[in-house]
Scaffold this active site. Structure first.
Site, PDB file in Angstrom:
ATOM      1  CB  SER A 124     -94.328 -15.188  -7.268  1.00  0.00           C
ATOM      2  OG  SER A 124     -93.396 -15.661  -6.341  1.00  0.00           O
ATOM      3  CE1 TYR A 149     -90.384 -12.241 -10.673  1.00  0.00           C
ATOM      4  CE2 TYR A 149     -90.242 -13.165  -8.455  1.00  0.00           C
ATOM      5  CZ  TYR A 149     -90.706 -13.243  -9.753  1.00  0.00           C
ATOM      6  OH  TYR A 149     -91.498 -14.295 -10.139  1.00  0.00           O
ATOM      7  CE  LYS A 153     -93.995 -12.282 -11.407  1.00  0.00           C
ATOM      8  NZ  LYS A 153     -94.549 -12.444 -12.746  1.00  0.00           N
TER       9      LYS A 153
HETATM   10  P1  NAD Z   1     -88.620 -17.719 -17.926  1.00  0.00           P
HETATM   11  O1  NAD Z   1     -87.626 -16.603 -17.884  1.00  0.00           O
HETATM   12  O2  NAD Z   1     -88.133 -19.074 -18.281  1.00  0.00           O
HETATM   13  O3  NAD Z   1     -89.822 -17.349 -18.910  1.00  0.00           O
HETATM   14  C1  NAD Z   1     -90.241 -16.027 -19.121  1.00  0.00           C
HETATM   15  C2  NAD Z   1     -90.297 -15.817 -20.631  1.00  0.00           C
HETATM   16  O4  NAD Z   1     -90.742 -14.494 -20.884  1.00  0.00           O
HETATM   17  C3  NAD Z   1     -88.921 -15.968 -21.291  1.00  0.00           C
HETATM   18  O5  NAD Z   1     -89.031 -16.874 -22.380  1.00  0.00           O
HETATM   19  C4  NAD Z   1     -88.579 -14.558 -21.773  1.00  0.00           C
HETATM   20  O6  NAD Z   1     -87.843 -14.579 -22.965  1.00  0.00           O
HETATM   21  C5  NAD Z   1     -89.956 -13.939 -21.938  1.00  0.00           C
HETATM   22  N1  NAD Z   1     -90.031 -12.479 -21.774  1.00  0.00           N
HETATM   23  C6  NAD Z   1     -89.579 -11.721 -20.733  1.00  0.00           C
HETATM   24  N2  NAD Z   1     -89.908 -10.438 -20.930  1.00  0.00           N
HETATM   25  C7  NAD Z   1     -90.574 -10.373 -22.123  1.00  0.00           C
HETATM   26  C8  NAD Z   1     -91.171  -9.318 -22.863  1.00  0.00           C
HETATM   27  N3  NAD Z   1     -91.147  -8.058 -22.433  1.00  0.00           N
HETATM   28  N4  NAD Z   1     -91.768  -9.627 -24.030  1.00  0.00           N
HETATM   29  C9  NAD Z   1     -91.808 -10.894 -24.492  1.00  0.00           C
HETATM   30  N5  NAD Z   1     -91.272 -11.933 -23.827  1.00  0.00           N
HETATM   31  C10 NAD Z   1     -90.667 -11.675 -22.649  1.00  0.00           C
HETATM   32  O7  NAD Z   1     -89.360 -17.732 -16.511  1.00  0.00           O
HETATM   33  P2  NAD Z   1     -90.366 -18.807 -15.914  1.00  0.00           P
HETATM   34  O8  NAD Z   1     -89.682 -19.467 -14.765  1.00  0.00           O
HETATM   35  O9  NAD Z   1     -90.950 -19.638 -16.995  1.00  0.00           O
HETATM   36  O10 NAD Z   1     -91.462 -17.849 -15.309  1.00  0.00           O
HETATM   37  C11 NAD Z   1     -92.651 -17.516 -16.003  1.00  0.00           C
HETATM   38  C12 NAD Z   1     -93.471 -16.571 -15.145  1.00  0.00           C
HETATM   39  O11 NAD Z   1     -93.738 -17.181 -13.895  1.00  0.00           O
HETATM   40  C13 NAD Z   1     -92.745 -15.258 -14.829  1.00  0.00           C
HETATM   41  O12 NAD Z   1     -93.690 -14.211 -14.844  1.00  0.00           O
HETATM   42  C14 NAD Z   1     -92.237 -15.486 -13.426  1.00  0.00           C
HETATM   43  O13 NAD Z   1     -92.078 -14.289 -12.713  1.00  0.00           O
HETATM   44  C15 NAD Z   1     -93.343 -16.337 -12.832  1.00  0.00           C
HETATM   45  N6  NAD Z   1     -92.897 -17.149 -11.695  1.00  0.00           N
HETATM   46  C16 NAD Z   1     -91.837 -18.000 -11.843  1.00  0.00           C
HETATM   47  C17 NAD Z   1     -91.389 -18.747 -10.754  1.00  0.00           C
HETATM   48  C18 NAD Z   1     -90.192 -19.662 -10.880  1.00  0.00           C
HETATM   49  O14 NAD Z   1     -89.635 -20.069  -9.854  1.00  0.00           O
HETATM   50  N7  NAD Z   1     -89.772 -20.040 -12.083  1.00  0.00           N
HETATM   51  C19 NAD Z   1     -92.037 -18.632  -9.521  1.00  0.00           C
HETATM   52  C20 NAD Z   1     -93.129 -17.772  -9.409  1.00  0.00           C
HETATM   53  C21 NAD Z   1     -93.566 -17.030 -10.511  1.00  0.00           C
END
Ligand code: NAD
Ligand code: UDP
Length: 333
Positions: A124, A149, A153
């Site tokens: 991120s 958080y 990362k």
């Molecule tokens: P999200 O919460 O929609 O998706 C994450 C998924 O991981 C969920 O479906 C959740 O059920 C699953 N999960 C969490 N912990 C788990 C575990 N221990 N075992 C199995 N499944 C697990 O989030 P997102 O927005 O799709 O983000 C995806 C990735 O991108 C994350 O790592 C997040 O930190 C990163 N990210 C997101 C953003 C944003 O703004 N959405 C920005 C930068 C980085």
């Protein structure tokens, strides 16, 4: 070639899985549905016109991972699973460190045992320090994160760099996402926060749908052109395409590569609201509120490296993202 995708039922993961299937890749997907719903998997299959193996499991289950890695010839891993709510990470830091760090380490261990060489990590823009010049390049300073958080990362990036240095022939791509927004153009897949949203797009979409009374604009006295914060918003389908480009990159590169995934264009909160209103024809009631603690005035990506080395750039506009989000939002209300 089979790609193991963790968190594939989530907001970004579901779009990544569709894109991979559409580009002809085989995937094995795992998610524990801690922040997503079962129905997403069936919708992905419907949209891609193909089925794929799915495992409901916690990625920290090393035995479960071992069984998957023994059954399929996994060529690369895309690790999206994780907890991602900044505010929640401040009140539940141990859950965040446990989930995000352990899942990454257990996966690396499985990778090592089963001789998998390629790994893509969902990082991120939050890993960048607050004192950088804009736009942020991949060389900009990292660290000094303002919440657990962000530190997870930062630490996962470090763990992956150290592992890649120690393991011969291993290739790691760290993708630093800027602000993902939008939804699949079908209206079948998108972001559906369970609580009151923290992020701007879902907050506006729920206000437009009448679920929330008005948008609070967090600060209008920043040193930016209209006084509101500026961010780099990227359509989630463009972000998904960035992962396919990163998979190709892994074929011919070893060691660690870092890429920003953004548009390179800064958009203020007021410009964002105006774009949503224009794209949807729905007006968004708004009130100016105080600044939100921890917000930076301006954050924007340099996209040059991704263009040059991945041959990837964002194609969709903010207008497209608003239209797609609104189609999705109307479908879930
Ligand atoms: P999200 O919460 O929609 O998706 C994450 C998924 O991981 C969920 O479906 C959740 O059920 C699953 N999960 C969490 N912990 C788990 C575990 N221990 N075992 C199995 N499944 C697990 O989030 P997102 O927005 O799709 O983000 C995806 C990735 O991108 C994350 O790592 C997040 O930190 C990163 N990210 C997101 C953003 C944003 O703004 N959405 C920005 C930068 C980085
Ligand atoms: N924002 C806002 N009202 C909201 C949610 C967000 O004014 O209800 C602003 C926030 O202050 C920031 C921008 O919108 O300047 C993007 O916020 P978001 O939480 O989506 O992303 P991040 O802060 O993680 O970049």
């Amino acid at each position: 070639m089979t790609i193991f995708v963790t968190g594939g039922a989530g907001y970004i993961g579901s779009h990544v899985v569709i894109e991979l299937l559409e580009q002809g890749h085989n995937v094995v997907v795992a998610d524990n549905f801690s922040n997503s719903k079962r129905g997403v998997i069936e919708r992905i299959c419907r949209l891609a016109g193909r089925e794929f193996p799915f495992y409901e499991m916690d990625i920290r289950d090393a035995d479960g991972l071992g069984r998957i890695f023994s059954e399929y010839r996994i060529d690369s891993i895309i690790h999206l699973a994780g907890l991602k709510a900044v505010g929640e990470s401040v009140s539940k830091p141990l859950e965040y460190y446990a989930n995000n760090l352990e899942s990454t380490m257990v996966l690396i261990d499985a990778m090592k045992t089963h001789n998998v060489k390629k790994f893509i990590f969902s990082s991120s823009a939050t890993v960048y320090s607050a004192d950088n010049e804009m736009p942020l390049t991949e060389e900009s300073r990292t660290g000094g994160c303002t919440n657990p958080y962000g530190w997870t990362k930062f630490m996962c990036e470090q763990i992956l760099c150290d592992y890649a240095n120690a393991a011969n022939g291993c290739a790691v791509v760290l993708l630093r996402y800027f602000n993902p927004i939008g939804a699949h153009p079908s209206g079948l897949i998108g972001e559906d926060p369970q609580d009151i949203p923290n992020n701007l797009m879902p907050y506006i979409a729920q206000t437009a749908a009448g679920r929330l009374p008005f948008l609070s604009v967090f600060g209008d006295d920043y040193d930016t052109p209209d006084g509101t914060c500026v961010r780099d918003y990227i359509h989630v389908s463009d972000l998904a395409a960035g992962h396919v480009a990163a998979i190709k990159h892994l074929d011919s590169n070893s060691g660690v590569s870092v890429f920003n995934l953004g548009t390179g264009k800064g958009v203020s909160v007021l410009e964002f609201v105006a774009a949503f209103e224009e794209a949807t024809g729905v007006s968004i009631p708004k009130k100016t509120a105080g600044r939100r603690s921890g917000d930076l005035p301006l954050q924007c990506a340099s996209t040059e490296k991704a263009k040059r080395e991945l041959g990837w750039e964002a194609k969709r506009t903010l207008y497209d993202a608003c239209v797609d989000t609104w189609r999705w939002q109307k479908g879930i209300d």
